[in-house]
Scaffold this motif. Structure first.
Motif, PDB file in Angstrom:
ATOM      1  N   ILE A 135      32.879 -39.513   4.848  1.00  0.00           N
ATOM      2  CA  ILE A 135      32.235 -38.411   5.565  1.00  0.00           C
ATOM      3  C   ILE A 135      33.136 -37.902   6.683  1.00  0.00           C
ATOM      4  O   ILE A 135      33.182 -36.694   6.956  1.00  0.00           O
ATOM      5  N   LEU A 136      33.875 -38.810   7.340  1.00  0.00           N
ATOM      6  CA  LEU A 136      34.805 -38.389   8.393  1.00  0.00           C
ATOM      7  C   LEU A 136      35.938 -37.564   7.808  1.00  0.00           C
ATOM      8  O   LEU A 136      36.316 -36.514   8.357  1.00  0.00           O
ATOM      9  N   LEU A 137      36.479 -38.009   6.677  1.00  0.00           N
ATOM     10  CA  LEU A 137      37.545 -37.257   6.019  1.00  0.00           C
ATOM     11  C   LEU A 137      37.043 -35.898   5.566  1.00  0.00           C
ATOM     12  O   LEU A 137      37.756 -34.889   5.672  1.00  0.00           O
ATOM     13  N   ALA A 138      35.796 -35.841   5.082  1.00  0.00           N
ATOM     14  CA  ALA A 138      35.225 -34.564   4.645  1.00  0.00           C
ATOM     15  C   ALA A 138      35.061 -33.610   5.812  1.00  0.00           C
ATOM     16  O   ALA A 138      35.372 -32.412   5.707  1.00  0.00           O
ATOM     17  N   ILE A 139      34.581 -34.107   6.947  1.00  0.00           N
ATOM     18  CA  ILE A 139      34.388 -33.257   8.123  1.00  0.00           C
ATOM     19  C   ILE A 139      35.722 -32.713   8.621  1.00  0.00           C
ATOM     20  O   ILE A 139      35.840 -31.516   8.937  1.00  0.00           O
ATOM     21  N   ILE A 140      36.737 -33.567   8.674  1.00  0.00           N
ATOM     22  CA  ILE A 140      38.048 -33.129   9.157  1.00  0.00           C
ATOM     23  C   ILE A 140      38.637 -32.073   8.219  1.00  0.00           C
ATOM     24  O   ILE A 140      39.163 -31.035   8.656  1.00  0.00           O
ATOM     25  N   VAL A 142      37.105 -30.058   5.951  1.00  0.00           N
ATOM     26  CA  VAL A 142      36.386 -28.788   5.904  1.00  0.00           C
ATOM     27  C   VAL A 142      36.541 -28.036   7.225  1.00  0.00           C
ATOM     28  O   VAL A 142      36.494 -26.805   7.259  1.00  0.00           O
ATOM     29  N   ALA A 143      36.745 -28.771   8.322  1.00  0.00           N
ATOM     30  CA  ALA A 143      36.998 -28.109   9.596  1.00  0.00           C
ATOM     31  C   ALA A 143      38.343 -27.385   9.588  1.00  0.00           C
ATOM     32  O   ALA A 143      38.504 -26.337  10.219  1.00  0.00           O
ATOM     33  N   VAL A 144      39.305 -27.932   8.829  1.00  0.00           N
ATOM     34  CA  VAL A 144      40.618 -27.295   8.726  1.00  0.00           C
ATOM     35  C   VAL A 144      40.581 -26.121   7.749  1.00  0.00           C
ATOM     36  O   VAL A 144      41.098 -25.033   8.040  1.00  0.00           O
ATOM     37  N   LEU A 145      39.965 -26.333   6.591  1.00  0.00           N
ATOM     38  CA  LEU A 145      39.929 -25.299   5.554  1.00  0.00           C
ATOM     39  C   LEU A 145      38.917 -24.205   5.857  1.00  0.00           C
ATOM     40  O   LEU A 145      39.051 -23.081   5.379  1.00  0.00           O
ATOM     41  N   SER A 226      26.280 -29.105   5.791  1.00  0.00           N
ATOM     42  CA  SER A 226      25.527 -27.890   6.121  1.00  0.00           C
ATOM     43  C   SER A 226      24.720 -28.073   7.395  1.00  0.00           C
ATOM     44  O   SER A 226      24.560 -27.135   8.179  1.00  0.00           O
ATOM     45  N   PHE A 227      24.221 -29.278   7.619  1.00  0.00           N
ATOM     46  CA  PHE A 227      23.476 -29.576   8.841  1.00  0.00           C
ATOM     47  C   PHE A 227      24.364 -29.387  10.069  1.00  0.00           C
ATOM     48  O   PHE A 227      23.905 -28.920  11.116  1.00  0.00           O
ATOM     49  N   LEU A 228      25.632 -29.761   9.929  1.00  0.00           N
ATOM     50  CA  LEU A 228      26.575 -29.637  11.041  1.00  0.00           C
ATOM     51  C   LEU A 228      27.182 -28.241  11.145  1.00  0.00           C
ATOM     52  O   LEU A 228      27.988 -27.980  12.049  1.00  0.00           O
ATOM     53  N   GLY A 229      26.823 -27.350  10.213  1.00  0.00           N
ATOM     54  CA  GLY A 229      27.378 -26.004  10.224  1.00  0.00           C
ATOM     55  C   GLY A 229      28.723 -25.898   9.557  1.00  0.00           C
ATOM     56  O   GLY A 229      29.393 -24.864   9.684  1.00  0.00           O
ATOM     57  N   LEU A 230      29.147 -26.939   8.817  1.00  0.00           N
ATOM     58  CA  LEU A 230      30.449 -26.934   8.159  1.00  0.00           C
ATOM     59  C   LEU A 230      30.339 -26.742   6.660  1.00  0.00           C
ATOM     60  O   LEU A 230      31.366 -26.763   5.965  1.00  0.00           O
ATOM     61  N   GLY A 231      29.134 -26.575   6.150  1.00  0.00           N
ATOM     62  CA  GLY A 231      28.940 -26.435   4.718  1.00  0.00           C
ATOM     63  C   GLY A 231      28.649 -25.005   4.323  1.00  0.00           C
ATOM     64  O   GLY A 231      29.318 -24.069   4.755  1.00  0.00           O
TER      65      GLY A 231
END
Length: 287
Positions: A135-140, A142-145, A226-231
């Motif tokens: 989940i940490l790798l996914a957040i990082i 998607v935050a970059v892309l 999506s909950f965090l606004g990154l989805g």
């Protein structure tokens, strides 16, 4: 006189397991049908706003719109958004599972059959990915892309392929030592033919179990991003985004967060129980 204990077969146990998981198969089937037939099932357009009908409780009628499950902060029909949210969640989960499964299985088979330097490189990359929380790798990533439906699918596939590679690698090491595989190699069969014709069919069972369990996890990951606004971005309906919005209205409009959360719970529970049953059926120790 020697008394021989009766042999207990696995068939009655499998029938009991099927009866136990049947309701969850039905629930999963309902979600899939709702997602596929969303334009026909949804009573209203999920994006149409009705400010005079905002935050209406379930069963309310406002401006000729019957809010069966209530409305959100913009007066949009919650039931319609749940239906379209199911389509988003299942699409992201299915796409990411297929993409990560294909890539991970292929790399795992190559590492398990080739051995040597190729095996070392692939499996060390797998170890690096597995050492970082998914989940940490996914957040990082998607935050970059950047957020978006396509990026979410790519990110989830990128973070989960090592699990398939690890399973495919271990299964391939076992299958590659079988006499028929060694005979095929001795007769001059190409490695790609051996992998696709002899190895892959024998490891598909284990891969299918992993894919089933991963499916539920992908649903949760998509909802979390999506909950965090990154989805998936508004106004596209997403269960995670609906939960994020609903937390601001828990005291005054409990239904906005309750129904998406219930849908997530039922879908993930159903997929996990189906995966457990599939694992029991494909486990040779239970036959």
């Amino acid at each position: 006189m020697t008394v021989v204990a009766p042999t207990v077969t696995a068939a009655p146990r499998r029938r009991r397991n099927l009866l136990r998981v049947a309701p969850f198969l039905a629930i999963m089937g309902v979600f899939v049908l709702v997602a596929i037939l969303a334009p026909l099932v949804a009573p209203y357009d999920p994006y149409t706003q009705n400010l005079l009908g905002r935050l209406k409780p379930p069963g309310t009628v406002a401006r000729n719109v019957h809010y069966l499950l209530g409305s959100d902060e913009l007066g949009r029909d919650l039931l319609s958004r749940l239906v379209y949210g199911a389509r988003v969640s299942l699409f992201v989960a299915f796409s990411s599972v297929v993409l990560s499964g294909v890539v991970g299985t292929l790399l795992g088979m190559i590492a398990g059959y080739s051995r040597g330097v190729v095996e070392m490189i692939i499996m060390r990359i797998v170890d690096v990915f597995l050492s970082v929380p998914a989940i940490l790798l996914a957040i990082i990533t998607v935050a970059v892309l950047g957020p978006g439906l396509t990026n979410v699918v790519f990110v989830l596939a990128l973070t989960r392929w090592p699990r398939y590679a690890r399973v495919a690698y271990g299964q391939t090491l076992t299958v590659a030592t079988m006499p028929y595989v060694r005979l095929a190699a001795f007769m001059g069969a190409k490695p790609i033919w051996i992998l696709l014709r002899h190895v892959l069919p024998n490891i598909l069972g284990a891969i299918a179990v992993v894919a089933t369990l991963e499916f539920g996890l992908m649903v949760l990951f998509e909802a979390g991003l999506s909950f965090l606004g990154l989805g998936v971005q508004p106004p596209t309906a997403s269960w995670g985004a609906m939960l994020s919005t609903g937390r601001n209205y828990v005291a005054t409009a409990w239904w906005i967060a309750t129904f998406p959360g219930l849908c997530l719970f039922l879908l993930v529970l159903s997929v996990n129980l189906i995966g457990d049953d599939l694992r029991d059926r494909l486990d040779p120790r239970t036959t």
